[in-house]
Design an enzyme around this catalytic site. Structure first.
Site, PDB file in Angstrom:
ATOM      1  N   CYS A 148      87.734  42.290  65.978  1.00 46.81           N
ATOM      2  CA  CYS A 148      87.769  42.864  64.877  1.00 46.81           C
ATOM      3  C   CYS A 148      88.946  43.824  64.859  1.00 46.81           C
ATOM      4  O   CYS A 148      90.010  44.049  63.767  1.00 46.81           O
ATOM      5  CB  CYS A 148      86.525  43.630  64.147  1.00 46.81           C
ATOM      6  SG  CYS A 148      85.434  42.115  63.652  1.00 46.81           S
TER       7      CYS A 148
HETATM    8  N1  COA Z   1      68.574  38.618  51.356  1.00 45.54           N
HETATM    9  C1  COA Z   1      67.960  39.217  51.321  1.00 45.54           C
HETATM   10  N2  COA Z   1      67.489  39.839  52.301  1.00 45.54           N
HETATM   11  C2  COA Z   1      67.422  40.326  53.333  1.00 45.54           C
HETATM   12  C3  COA Z   1      69.035  39.420  54.115  1.00 45.54           C
HETATM   13  C4  COA Z   1      69.102  38.243  53.278  1.00 45.54           C
HETATM   14  N3  COA Z   1      70.617  37.422  53.573  1.00 45.54           N
HETATM   15  N4  COA Z   1      69.348  40.295  54.828  1.00 45.54           N
HETATM   16  C5  COA Z   1      68.934  41.319  55.008  1.00 45.54           C
HETATM   17  N5  COA Z   1      68.187  41.561  54.437  1.00 45.54           N
HETATM   18  C6  COA Z   1      66.762  42.227  54.098  1.00 45.54           C
HETATM   19  C7  COA Z   1      65.689  43.296  55.371  1.00 45.54           C
HETATM   20  O1  COA Z   1      65.151  42.253  56.478  1.00 45.54           O
HETATM   21  C8  COA Z   1      65.017  43.964  55.094  1.00 45.54           C
HETATM   22  O2  COA Z   1      64.417  44.397  54.117  1.00 45.54           O
HETATM   23  P1  COA Z   1      63.299  45.267  54.783  1.00 45.54           P
HETATM   24  O3  COA Z   1      63.906  46.811  54.556  1.00 45.54           O
HETATM   25  O4  COA Z   1      61.933  44.396  53.516  1.00 45.54           O
HETATM   26  O5  COA Z   1      62.818  45.110  56.248  1.00 45.54           O
HETATM   27  C9  COA Z   1      66.449  44.985  54.275  1.00 45.54           C
HETATM   28  O6  COA Z   1      67.000  43.490  53.943  1.00 45.54           O
HETATM   29  C10 COA Z   1      67.812  45.658  54.657  1.00 45.54           C
HETATM   30  O7  COA Z   1      68.323  44.483  55.573  1.00 45.54           O
HETATM   31  P2  COA Z   1      69.208  45.317  56.687  1.00 45.54           P
HETATM   32  O8  COA Z   1      69.676  43.908  57.869  1.00 45.54           O
HETATM   33  O9  COA Z   1      69.392  47.165  56.980  1.00 45.54           O
HETATM   34  O10 COA Z   1      70.740  45.192  56.111  1.00 45.54           O
HETATM   35  P3  COA Z   1      71.471  46.483  55.550  1.00 45.54           P
HETATM   36  O11 COA Z   1      71.919  47.497  54.694  1.00 45.54           O
HETATM   37  O12 COA Z   1      71.783  47.277  57.226  1.00 45.54           O
HETATM   38  O13 COA Z   1      73.080  45.793  55.357  1.00 45.54           O
HETATM   39  C11 COA Z   1      75.116  44.522  56.538  1.00 45.54           C
HETATM   40  C12 COA Z   1      73.091  44.945  56.204  1.00 45.54           C
HETATM   41  C13 COA Z   1      75.037  43.943  57.843  1.00 45.54           C
HETATM   42  C14 COA Z   1      75.428  43.985  55.623  1.00 45.54           C
HETATM   43  C15 COA Z   1      75.439  45.977  57.053  1.00 45.54           C
HETATM   44  O14 COA Z   1      74.447  46.321  58.275  1.00 45.54           O
HETATM   45  C16 COA Z   1      76.374  46.041  57.745  1.00 45.54           C
HETATM   46  O15 COA Z   1      78.146  45.151  57.194  1.00 45.54           O
HETATM   47  N6  COA Z   1      77.009  46.680  58.661  1.00 45.54           N
HETATM   48  C17 COA Z   1      77.635  46.799  59.748  1.00 45.54           C
HETATM   49  C18 COA Z   1      78.310  45.733  60.141  1.00 45.54           C
HETATM   50  C19 COA Z   1      79.747  45.417  60.434  1.00 45.54           C
HETATM   51  O16 COA Z   1      80.289  46.064  60.165  1.00 45.54           O
HETATM   52  N7  COA Z   1      79.833  44.397  61.794  1.00 45.54           N
HETATM   53  C20 COA Z   1      80.771  44.858  62.201  1.00 45.54           C
HETATM   54  C21 COA Z   1      81.397  43.155  62.577  1.00 45.54           C
HETATM   55  S1  COA Z   1      82.978  43.204  63.191  1.00 45.54           S
END
Ligand code: COA
Length: 374
Positions: free
Chosen positions: A157
């Site tokens: 990225c």
């Molecule tokens: N729909 C519903 N629930 C979901 C879900 C979905 N699509 N994906 C995850 N969940 C749930 C998880 O199971 C978890 O449930 P729990 O609390 O009961 O265990 C909860 O939501 C939180 O999941 P988590 O993965 O910890 O979410 P998050 O708040 O960290 O958000 C991202 C996820 C990916 C949006 C976030 O971590 C992010 O954007 N991180 C940076 C990513 C990034 O910039 N990557 C770079 C790529 S270049």
């Protein structure tokens, strides 16, 4: 020293877009069917039940409402869940060249240049369609450039920032007079649309910027590059094991191992301080204070992440015009994201206004480019 400027930007946006509702309906239909097929194993505890996705979660966790996609029908077909791409003959332009070429032509038109003026092409993206010949060399021929050279680079990225630094250095050293940095991001091809935790993250797009000596530029709108800075720090928290040795490895890798994988929470926690420190120290070393920066065109991965980075640099919450958001409409388009933000949010800049562009992602890798409107 030669003063260098970004003299034009361009953007290709695919015709089709997928809303969160459409994406979730597709994923949930597939997961429901898988769960039904595996009902006995799930009951016996030998197979884990697939969780359902939700539109509310996606918007709340990421700020994403929709994403553009080069083949919506294939991506939303539950028997496929990836774009359907026609296999092209070697004599046809590759898909990356086709979409990158559209962005490149717009950037060149904005710079008042044509393909014949270009003497350096970098295709910088988070995945490349083939090993060789370099996509950049094909793009060079595609736009009618018959002089100079081109090469590909992949810094995930952060690729646009890394490409811009290479272009600026080449122009400054006299190794190029008209450089083109192109970011064709077909993220849908290396994304795992069956992974509930990240199936919503990515979108497709292509961007391009033209980099030239300031003194000979003919563009109406020019952004002098005041400085560039790059940083890398090894991490496995964003990883894709696709590669040319896959077919030679003794134990075949799973399909999902050769696609994008991440530990989203860890990425968030570790990349925010890395990028905010990079941006703050870069500005300080250029003798600039944060209140001199009119705009931060940040990589568009996650809304809260962007807001937090801008807040750490500014010492207060950023306004919508200080750190514009395009990821609600485009999602994460990898390296193209910060250039889309720059392309769409630069028209109000007056002479002397300063902005900072930043890409960051796998590696980890991060880069910043500070520009002043001339
Ligand atoms: N729909 C519903 N629930 C979901 C879900 C979905 N699509 N994906 C995850 N969940 C749930 C998880 O199971 C978890 O449930 P729990 O609390 O009961 O265990 C909860 O939501 C939180 O999941 P988590 O993965 O910890 O979410 P998050 O708040 O960290 O958000 C991202 C996820 C990916 C949006 C976030 O971590 C992010 O954007 N991180 C940076 C990513 C990034 O910039 N990557 C770079 C790529 S270049």
């Amino acid at each position: 020293m030669t003063r260098v400027a970004i003299t034009g930007t361009g953007l290709y946006t695919p015709a089709e877009s997928i809303s969160n509702d459409e994406l979730v309906a597709c994923y949930n239909a597939w997961a429901t069917r898988e769960n039904a097929a595996n009902a006995a194993a799930i009951a016996a505890g030998t197979v884990a039940e697939l969780p359902m996705s939700s539109t509310e979660f996606i918007y709340k966790a990421s700020g994403i409402k929709s994403r553009y996609n080069i083949d919506k029908a294939g991506t939303l077909d539950i028997d496929r869940m990836r774009p359907r791409i026609r296999t092209r003959s070697d004599d046809e332009p590759s898909l990356m060249v086709e979409i990158g070429g559209i962005a490149a032509q717009e950037a060149l038109a904005n710079a008042g240049r044509s393909g014949a003026d270009v003497d350096f092409v970098i295709v910088a993206a988070s995945n490349l369609q083939r090993a060789y010949p370099a996509v950049a060399v094909e793009l060079q021929a595609h736009i009618g450039s018959t002089q100079g050279f081109g090469y590909d680079m992949n810094v995930a990225c952060a690729s646009a920032a890394f490409g811009i630094q290479a272009a600026v250095d080449a122009v400054r050293m006299g190794n190029a007079k008209c450089a083109l940095v192109v970011n064709p991001e077909i993220t849908s091809g290396h994304h795992n649309w069956r992974n509930r935790d990240c199936h919503f993250i990515f979108g497709d797009a292509a961007t391009a910027v033209v980099v030239e000596p300031l003194d000979t530029a003919v563009a109406k709108e020019k952004f002098e590059v005041l400085g560039t800075r790059l940083k890398t720090q090894f991490s496995n928290n964003i990883r894709n094991n696709f590669g040319f040795l896959n077919i030679a490895e003794e134990t075949p890798r799973s399909w999902s191992d050769t696609l994008f994988n991440q530990e989203g929470r860890k990425v968030f926690k570790e990349v925010v301080p890395m990028v905010s420190e990079l941006l703050a120290s870069h500005l300080a070393d250029l003798g600039l204070s944060t209140d001199q920066v009119k705009r931060f065109w940040l990589h568009q991965a996650n809304l809260s992440m962007n807001q937090l980075i801008a807040k750490r640099v500014l010492g207060r919450d950023p306004s919508e015009t200080e750190a514009p958001v395009i990821l609600d409409e485009y999602a994460n388009t990898s390296s193209a994201g910060c250039i889309i933000a720059f392309h769409k949010h630069q028209a109000d800049f007056a002479a002397g206004d300063i902005g900072m562009l930043s890409g960051f992602g796998a590696g980890y890798s991060a880069g910043s480019v500070v520009v002043r409107r001339v």
